[in-house]
Design an enzyme around this catalytic site. Sequence first.
Site, PDB file in Angstrom:
ATOM      1  N   HIS A   4       0.946  -7.872  -0.680  1.00  0.00           N
ATOM      2  CA  HIS A   4      -0.264  -8.667  -0.461  1.00  0.00           C
ATOM      3  C   HIS A   4      -1.120  -8.671  -1.722  1.00  0.00           C
ATOM      4  CE1 HIS A   4      -1.243  -4.544   0.749  1.00  0.00           C
ATOM      5  NE2 HIS A   4      -2.505  -4.804   0.477  1.00  0.00           N
TER       6      HIS A   4
ATOM      7  N   ASP B 123       0.834  -1.206   0.000  1.00  0.00           N
ATOM      8  CA  ASP B 123       0.000   0.000   0.000  1.00  0.00           C
ATOM      9  C   ASP B 123       0.870   1.257   0.000  1.00  0.00           C
ATOM     10  OD1 ASP B 123      -2.304  -1.570   0.132  1.00  0.00           O
ATOM     11  OD2 ASP B 123      -2.210  -1.682   2.327  1.00  0.00           O
TER      12      ASP B 123
HETATM   13  C1  SIN Z   1      -5.769  -4.103   0.302  1.00  0.00           C
HETATM   14  O1  SIN Z   1      -5.430  -3.441   1.267  1.00  0.00           O
HETATM   15  O2  SIN Z   1      -5.126  -4.099  -0.733  1.00  0.00           O
HETATM   16  C2  SIN Z   1      -7.012  -4.978   0.427  1.00  0.00           C
HETATM   17  C3  SIN Z   1      -6.666  -6.248   1.104  1.00  0.00           C
HETATM   18  C4  SIN Z   1      -7.845  -7.169   1.262  1.00  0.00           C
HETATM   19  O3  SIN Z   1      -8.974  -6.797   0.959  1.00  0.00           O
HETATM   20  O4  SIN Z   1      -7.626  -8.301   1.700  1.00  0.00           O
END
Ligand code: SIN
Length: 292
Positions: free
Chosen positions: A267, A119
Amino acid sequence: MEEYALQAVERLTTRPAEPYETLSVDPVTPLLGAEVSGVDLSQELTPQQEKEIKHAFLTHHVLVFRDQDITPEQHKRFAALFGELHPVSLPVEGSDPHILEIRADKDSRMVAGDGWHADGTADPEPSLGSMLHITTVPEGGSGGDTMFANMHLAYEMLSPTLRSFLDGLTAVHDGALPWRAAGQNPPPEYDVPRNEHPVVPRHPETGRKLLFVNGPYTSHIPLLSKAESDALLAMLYGHIANTPLLHCRVRWQPGTLVFWDNRCVQHHAVWDYFPLTRHGRRVAIEGTRPQS
Ligand code: SIN
C-alpha cells in the site's frame, strides 16, 4: 500484453460467483479490493458474518467497510478475530500498546506509509494484515487516499523465466532502512528487526505465490552482487509502481475501516493534502514466517 499476463488476469476475472448470505461484497476492481456492506463492526459478528468476511478477505485482499462508528476496543476486537494483535514498535507512554495513531497535519514533514510497502516485513513473522479506521479526512473531503497493489498478480505477470529465477532467492528486510532514508538513526529503544525472507513465498492460507520485496524495508538479495541486487529490486519496484492494473485506490470517508492483507498486498498512503489534517487508528495483526 503477453499471453502469460493475460492468463493471470483472466484467472481473476472469470472466478465463479461468490456465495454470500449475510454480506454484500462489491469489488473495487476485478483484480483487487472490495467494498463490504451488511455488517456493523461495533457489534459482535455472527459466525456466518465472520466466515464470509474471511472468505472475502482471501479473495479480494483489501476490504473496505464504510460508516463504522467504532471504539478502539471494538476495532481491536474485530482485528483479534484474525490473530494476535501486533504491539506498536515504539509505544507512546499512556497510549494503547496495540493502536498506532496515524496523523498528519500542518506541522507534519513526513507521513507514515508515503511509498509502496507492506507493514512489518522486517519482522521475523511479518504482519498478517492491518486495519486502519479513519476518523478525520482532509477538510473538503478529497485527498489522503490509500493505494493498494496486488503482489500475487505482480508475480504472475512476470515472464516464466524471471519467475523461476526469483523463486530460488531470498532478500534481507531491515527495519533501520526507513529511518536511514529519512536521514536519522533508529531510536535506541527500538529493537530493530532484520530478517531474511523468500523473494517469492506462498500465501500461508491459499498457497498462492507472491512477490515479497518492498522499497522501504528490503536492503538486498544476498545471492547476487550489490549491482545485480540493486538493479533487480529497482526493476521489481518499477513493475509494482508502474503497472496500474495491479492497483486499486480507496477514498476515505469519516468512519471508513480498511483491512488489508500485508502478506500479498502493498500500500501507499498518498500525501496530497498538506497542510490539512487526516487522522485515524491502525491495528496490526501478527503473521507467520514466510515460506516458499
Ligand atoms: C500505513 O499503514 O502505511 C498508513 C496507511 C494510510 O495512512 O493510509
